[in-house]
Structures are given as C-alpha cells and as structure tokens.
Design a protein around this motif. Structure first.
Motif, PDB file in Angstrom:
ATOM      1  N   SER A 184       0.836  -1.197   0.000  1.00  0.00           N
ATOM      2  CA  SER A 184       0.000   0.000   0.000  1.00  0.00           C
ATOM      3  C   SER A 184       0.873   1.250   0.000  1.00  0.00           C
ATOM      4  CB  SER A 184      -0.900  -0.014   1.235  1.00  0.00           C
ATOM      5  OG  SER A 184      -1.632   1.182   1.326  1.00  0.00           O
ATOM      6  N   ALA A 185       0.547   2.209  -0.856  1.00  0.00           N
ATOM      7  CA  ALA A 185       1.341   3.433  -0.953  1.00  0.00           C
ATOM      8  C   ALA A 185       1.213   4.271   0.321  1.00  0.00           C
ATOM      9  CB  ALA A 185       0.903   4.245  -2.176  1.00  0.00           C
ATOM     10  N   GLN A 186       0.034   4.279   0.913  1.00  0.00           N
ATOM     11  CA  GLN A 186      -0.188   5.019   2.151  1.00  0.00           C
ATOM     12  C   GLN A 186      -0.459   4.005   3.263  1.00  0.00           C
ATOM     13  OE1 GLN A 186      -3.392   7.695   1.188  1.00  0.00           O
ATOM     14  NE2 GLN A 186      -2.009   9.199   0.258  1.00  0.00           N
ATOM     15  N   TYR A 187       0.603   3.585   3.879  1.00  0.00           N
ATOM     16  CA  TYR A 187       0.500   2.489   4.850  1.00  0.00           C
ATOM     17  C   TYR A 187      -0.076   3.001   6.169  1.00  0.00           C
ATOM     18  CZ  TYR A 187       1.796  -1.214   8.071  1.00  0.00           C
ATOM     19  OH  TYR A 187       1.768  -2.194   9.021  1.00  0.00           O
ATOM     20  N   ASN A 188      -1.127   2.358   6.620  1.00  0.00           N
ATOM     21  CA  ASN A 188      -1.734   2.653   7.910  1.00  0.00           C
ATOM     22  C   ASN A 188      -1.918   1.324   8.622  1.00  0.00           C
ATOM     23  OD1 ASN A 188      -3.473   3.137  10.100  1.00  0.00           O
ATOM     24  ND2 ASN A 188      -4.475   4.847   9.046  1.00  0.00           N
ATOM     25  N   PRO A 189      -1.191   1.096   9.704  1.00  0.00           N
ATOM     26  CA  PRO A 189      -1.265  -0.215  10.372  1.00  0.00           C
ATOM     27  C   PRO A 189      -2.669  -0.568  10.837  1.00  0.00           C
ATOM     28  CG  PRO A 189      -0.150   1.407  11.757  1.00  0.00           C
ATOM     29  CD  PRO A 189      -0.288   2.020  10.403  1.00  0.00           C
ATOM     30  N   LEU A 190      -3.512   0.451  11.077  1.00  0.00           N
ATOM     31  CA  LEU A 190      -4.865   0.165  11.529  1.00  0.00           C
ATOM     32  C   LEU A 190      -5.763  -0.321  10.394  1.00  0.00           C
ATOM     33  CD1 LEU A 190      -5.428   3.219  13.901  1.00  0.00           C
ATOM     34  CD2 LEU A 190      -4.681   0.912  14.489  1.00  0.00           C
ATOM     35  N   LEU A 191      -5.357   0.018   9.166  1.00  0.00           N
ATOM     36  CA  LEU A 191      -6.151  -0.380   8.001  1.00  0.00           C
ATOM     37  C   LEU A 191      -5.526  -1.539   7.234  1.00  0.00           C
ATOM     38  CD1 LEU A 191      -7.033   3.180   6.617  1.00  0.00           C
ATOM     39  CD2 LEU A 191      -8.398   1.734   8.153  1.00  0.00           C
ATOM     40  N   ALA A 192      -4.398  -2.050   7.714  1.00  0.00           N
ATOM     41  CA  ALA A 192      -3.691  -3.124   7.009  1.00  0.00           C
ATOM     42  C   ALA A 192      -4.520  -4.403   7.018  1.00  0.00           C
ATOM     43  CB  ALA A 192      -2.342  -3.373   7.673  1.00  0.00           C
ATOM     44  N   PRO A 193      -4.472  -5.168   5.942  1.00  0.00           N
ATOM     45  CA  PRO A 193      -5.224  -6.437   5.897  1.00  0.00           C
ATOM     46  C   PRO A 193      -4.632  -7.453   6.874  1.00  0.00           C
ATOM     47  CG  PRO A 193      -3.792  -6.244   3.983  1.00  0.00           C
ATOM     48  CD  PRO A 193      -3.733  -4.922   4.694  1.00  0.00           C
TER      49      PRO A 193
END
Length: 561
Positions: A184-193
């Motif tokens: 993911s280009a905009q990595y957000n650990p809370l939204l990671a699969p």
C-alpha cells in the motif's frame, strides 16, 4: 537442456533485440536478458529456476544477500514418491537461512512424453514458515494460491552480524525498474489487511501419493491420448490389482471433480464416455464411471487357479469395471501342436519331465498370447459394447519397477498402497491379494508344486528393491555393492553375499536390453528402469570379471586370517 542452452553468467545480462513482430506488439526494440533483479517501488525481486533450488550454491542465496526480499521459483519439478519432503525442506531452509519471501510455482499434470507427472503444490514461505500451499494432486489445469505477509519480518531476519558480513561479498545485479508498488502506498497499520497465518506443510503418506499421483497422471494421459477408455489383463495378482485400483482412484478423482462442477473435467469425461457435449448425464458413483471407461479381463489357462480367477472377478465387481472371464487354452494348443507337427516332439513343463528351456518356452507362449489378446480386445471392445463412434482402448501394463519391466513403483510400495486402498477406498477384497503368494501361474499346479515368483527369480522382492537402489541411486558397481551388502546382511557369509551380488548383476545384464523398448510409464522411483530417460546405461555391457576377481581375492585373504 534438450530445448535450451542455460545462462551461465551470474549477475550478467545483455540487451536482447526483439523480433520485428514482437516490436509491433510491445512498442519496444529490445529487452534486458540475463541474471537480473526486478525492482519495484517498495521491494526487490530475485529469480531462480526449478532445480537451482536443489544445488549447493542456489542463486536465491546470493540474490538475498544482494538485497532481494522476494525470491520467485518457476519450476517444472516432476513427482516421485517422497520427493515433496525434500522439496519442502529445501524451500523452507532457503527461506529461513537467507531471510526471504519464497514464492514457488510448479507445473501440474502429465508431460508431453507421458512419463512424468508434475505435482503442483505451489506455495509461499516467509523466513522458513509456510503461509500458503496449493494442492499437490489435482485435476485442475490451473490453481492459484495467495498470501498476505509483512515484508518487515524479512528485515528482522537480516539482522545477524554474520549475515551482514557476507552482504559486502554479494554480486552486484542489474536492476530492472518495474515502476509499480506491491504494498500500500499510504501504509496505515490500523487499516492493514490481516496477515496470513503460519501453517504446517501438508504432506500425504507415500501409499496415498501413489493413488493420487498415478490417478491424476492416468486421467491426463487418457484424455490427451484420444483413447476411448482403458483395458487391463487382470490376473488376480498384486501388480494387476494395483493397476486396477489406480484406475479406480482416477475414477474417484474425476467423480469428486464432477461433484464440484469442474467444467473442464466434465467436458473431458463426457467426451471419453461418448456422451453429447450438452448431456446432463453424470456418474452416480466412481464405479459407474469405471464401467463406462475401464475394461478388465481374466485370461485363464489350465494352469490358473480358482483363487486367482475369483479374486479378479470380485475386484472387478468392487470397482465396477466391465469384466471378461475367459480361458484361451485352445490358442496355446495350436502353438504346441504346430511345434509337434514341425519337429516331431512335444514340449513339456519341468513338472512333466521337460527341461527348463522347454518350460520357459511354454510360459512365454502364454504371456505373449495374453499380450496379443489384450490388443485385440482393446481394438474391438468398443464395437462389442456399441460405443458411439467406436474407438480404441489404452492397454495398461502391470509390472513393477523391481522386475525392471513396465512399472515405476516398487513391490513394497505397491503392497502398502493396496493396504491403504483397502481401508480408504472400501475394497476389502484387496486383503486376499496382499496375503497371496506372488505367482505367474504359467506352470501346472500339482500336489507338491505351486509356481512362485521369488523362487523362479532366485531372489526376494526385497533383495531386488535393495539391488535397484544401490545400483542406480547409490551408483554402486559389483565391488562396492558387495562391500555394502556385507554390512546390510551381517548374518550371511561374504561368500554367500558374493554369490547373490553376482547373481543379481548377471541377470540384470542379460535382461538389460529389454528396457530399451519399454512403453511409457509413470516415473515414480529414482531407480526407474526406463533407459530412455533415467537409466542411461549401455545394454551391451562389458564383462565384470575385474570386479569379481577383486571380490574373490578379498574373500580368500579374509579366510586366511
């Protein structure tokens, strides 16, 4: 090696000019060709091919040291019994030792020559742990597996100082920029699969492998050969029984695929069963499919026992094959009468006062006539049964690798397979095959004599199997084999071991030429007898007197001390 010249230069590449027809499609004039690294925006990808994984200095090691987090292996690794264990050990070992995401893809199905089955089992491993594994045996033409992983775990594996010291010695690879991102280009650990869970490898038992691998191979061979089914001389012995059960395993696999609405399998099945492409017919059980495609025949003579005849009939009934029970003594008598007319003497078996040579001639008449009858029935049974469009049947042979004839599976593994099939396939009749004494039933049965394979051969199947492994896998000649067998058989004297060693090498030598004309068979053992692909030895073998003299000298010296 037959179709291409391997690239030998590590970390070397060239600019390859594309043919004009490809330039029109791609819009580019050349392409980098060689040992390179693919560079995404967020990771590096290295490539190794097939058997390179099995080599001491596999490319994946140097690619990992040069900074590749992902190693891809595009493979065409054929199946052998117990081979998956080695493959998994190497993949997991490479991924763990190097610290990498190892993506393994393998061909699936029968090869063009009909001798090998490629068993798929694509998988993904990160730092030595498996996160995805496709099926090893499947009738699907294509199977895809995927996984979600955290590439940061690889950097943790790269931390040890000893590894970092070797990084400076790694070769420098040319990088081909892909211009894409795999994360993911905009990595957000809370939204990671959710990451894929680590899981143990799925490995089936060797006896189950035989049914699955040979079943898949036989279906692929049958559908691609254009035949209308298969024909098997079912003798009532363990070899032909195993072949019959393998076809039943094929029927079970096809039936399961049909139940899961596999479109390609249904299409192939309808064609083979002479049904219309839009037919709604579906088999109600594997036995119904067997009855349409599989034909068996007990070809009896006056030398056949009621036990083998009954076993063959009961097994055919259990698996659903279209079965024939017949005698062909009338044909044998025509041969022997012709001989008597020509030469004024009668051929007799040993039990009737004849010589061993006469007995072998009479046995060969029976076995060769069975072969001719097999091809006669294979060419005509579709007419007898009124199959629309007629068609020929594929004749199945039924010998095992230890006898160096047609098969690729050892006698011991065949027995274990039948024990497995007895329980898993619900074929209780197989117990009578397993417990029976192996016999060709080519000689008359008397009150004090019943023909036995091991007595006729002069050795046991266990001895034959050991001889095959030592000769082919361990690359041992008579001298080295004698030394090894003296340790394997401590209860036998060196002279007795020598006699057995010489006996085995003698009969291997005089029968070696028969392996030059073997019909295609499934490659299942490392010591396959197929001389066209695996056992590349001269069949006009030089005498082994040097080795025999050396053994005899060693025995004399040992006896003196």
């Amino acid at each position: 090696m037959r179709w291409f010249t391997p690239w030998q230069g590590r970390a070397e590449w060239v600019l390859f000019s594309l043919p004009a027809t490809i330039q029109v499609v791609t819009g580019q004039e050349s392409v980098p060709f060689g040992d390179v690294v693919l560079e995404a925006l967020d990771t590096f990808i290295g490539l190794e091919m097939c058997e390179e994984l099995f080599t001491p200095d596999n490319p994946g090691t140097q690619l990992s040291l040069s900074g590749c987090e992902i190693i891809c292996n595009s493979s065409a690794s054929h199946w052998q019994i117990r081979k998956l264990r080695d493959r998994l050990r190497l993949i997991q070992g490479s991924s763990k030792k190097n610290g990498s995401l190892y993506i393994y893809a393998n061909q699936q199905g029968c090869d063009g020559e009909g001798r090998e089955y490629f068993d798929g089992c694509a998988l993904i491993a990160i730092n030595g742990e498996i996160v995805a594994q496709a099926s090893q045996f499947s009738l699907n033409d294509v199977e895809v597996c995927s996984a979600t992983v955290d590439l940061d775990e690889i950097w943790d594996a790269w931390y040890p100082p000893a590894r970092r010291m070797q990084v400076g010695k790694a070769p420098t690879y040319e990088h081909i920029k892909l211009g894409i991102s795999l994360t993911s280009a905009q990595y957000n650990p809370l939204l990671a699969p959710q990451l894929s869970e680590k899981r143990p490898a799925t490995v089936v038992k060797p006896e189950e492998e035989i049914g699955l691998a040979a079943g898949c191979w036989l279906w692929d061979y049958l559908r691609r050969s254009g035949q209308a089914g298969a024909f098997l001389p079912l003798s009532g012995g363990i070899d032909s029984a195993a072949t019959a059960v393998i076809f039943f395993s094929t029927a079970r696999l096809v039936y399961a695929a049909v139940q899961h609405d596999n479109k390609q399998v249904i299409k192939d099945m309808l064609r083979l069963c002479a049904e219309q492409p839009d037919s709604n017919w579906r088999p109600s059980a594997p036995q119904e499919l067997c009855n349409k495609l599989f034909h068996t025949c007990f070809m009896g003579t006056q030398n056949s026992s009621e036990e083998t005849r009954s076993r063959a009939k009961k097994l055919a009934s259990a698996i659903g094959s279209w079965h024939i029970d017949m005698n062909f003594d009338i044909i044998i008598r025509s041969f022997t009468n012709l001989f008597t007319t020509l030469f004024g003497r009668t051929l007799r078996f040993r039990s009737e006062g004849g010589s061993n040579q006469e007995g072998l001639a009479l046995q060969n008449i029976q076995s060769r006539v069975r072969m001719v009858l097999s091809y006669l029935f294979a060419s005509t049974l579709t007419i007898v049964r009124g199959r629309e469009g007629g068609g020929n049947l594929l004749v199945l042979g039924s010998a095992n690798v230890d006898e160096c004839l047609i098969g690729g599976i050892s006698k011991g593994d065949l027995s274990n397979f039948l024990r497995f099939a007895k329980t898993e396939y619900g074929l209780d009749i197989l117990e009578s095959f397993i417990s029976a004494t192996p016999t060709a039933e080519l000689e008359p049965i008397t009150n004090d004599y019943v023909q036995s394979d091991e007595v006729d051969m002069g050795c046991t199947y266990n001895e034959l199997g050991l001889f095959g492994r030592l000769r082919k896998i361990n690359k041992l000649g008579p001298w080295s084999m004698w030394i090894r067998l003296c340790k394997e058989w401590p209860n036998r004297s060196p002279t007795e071991v020598y006699r057995k060693t010489r006996f085995l090498w003698h009969y291997f030598g005089i029968n070696r030429h028969k392996q030059e004309v073997l019909t295609p068979s499934l490659h299942a053992e490392t010591y396959s007898p197929d001389s066209n692909r695996y056992d590349l030895l001269p069949f006009l073998r030089p005498p082994l007197t040097w080795a025999y003299d050396k053994i005899e000298k060693a025995i004399r010296e040992a006896e003196k001390t």
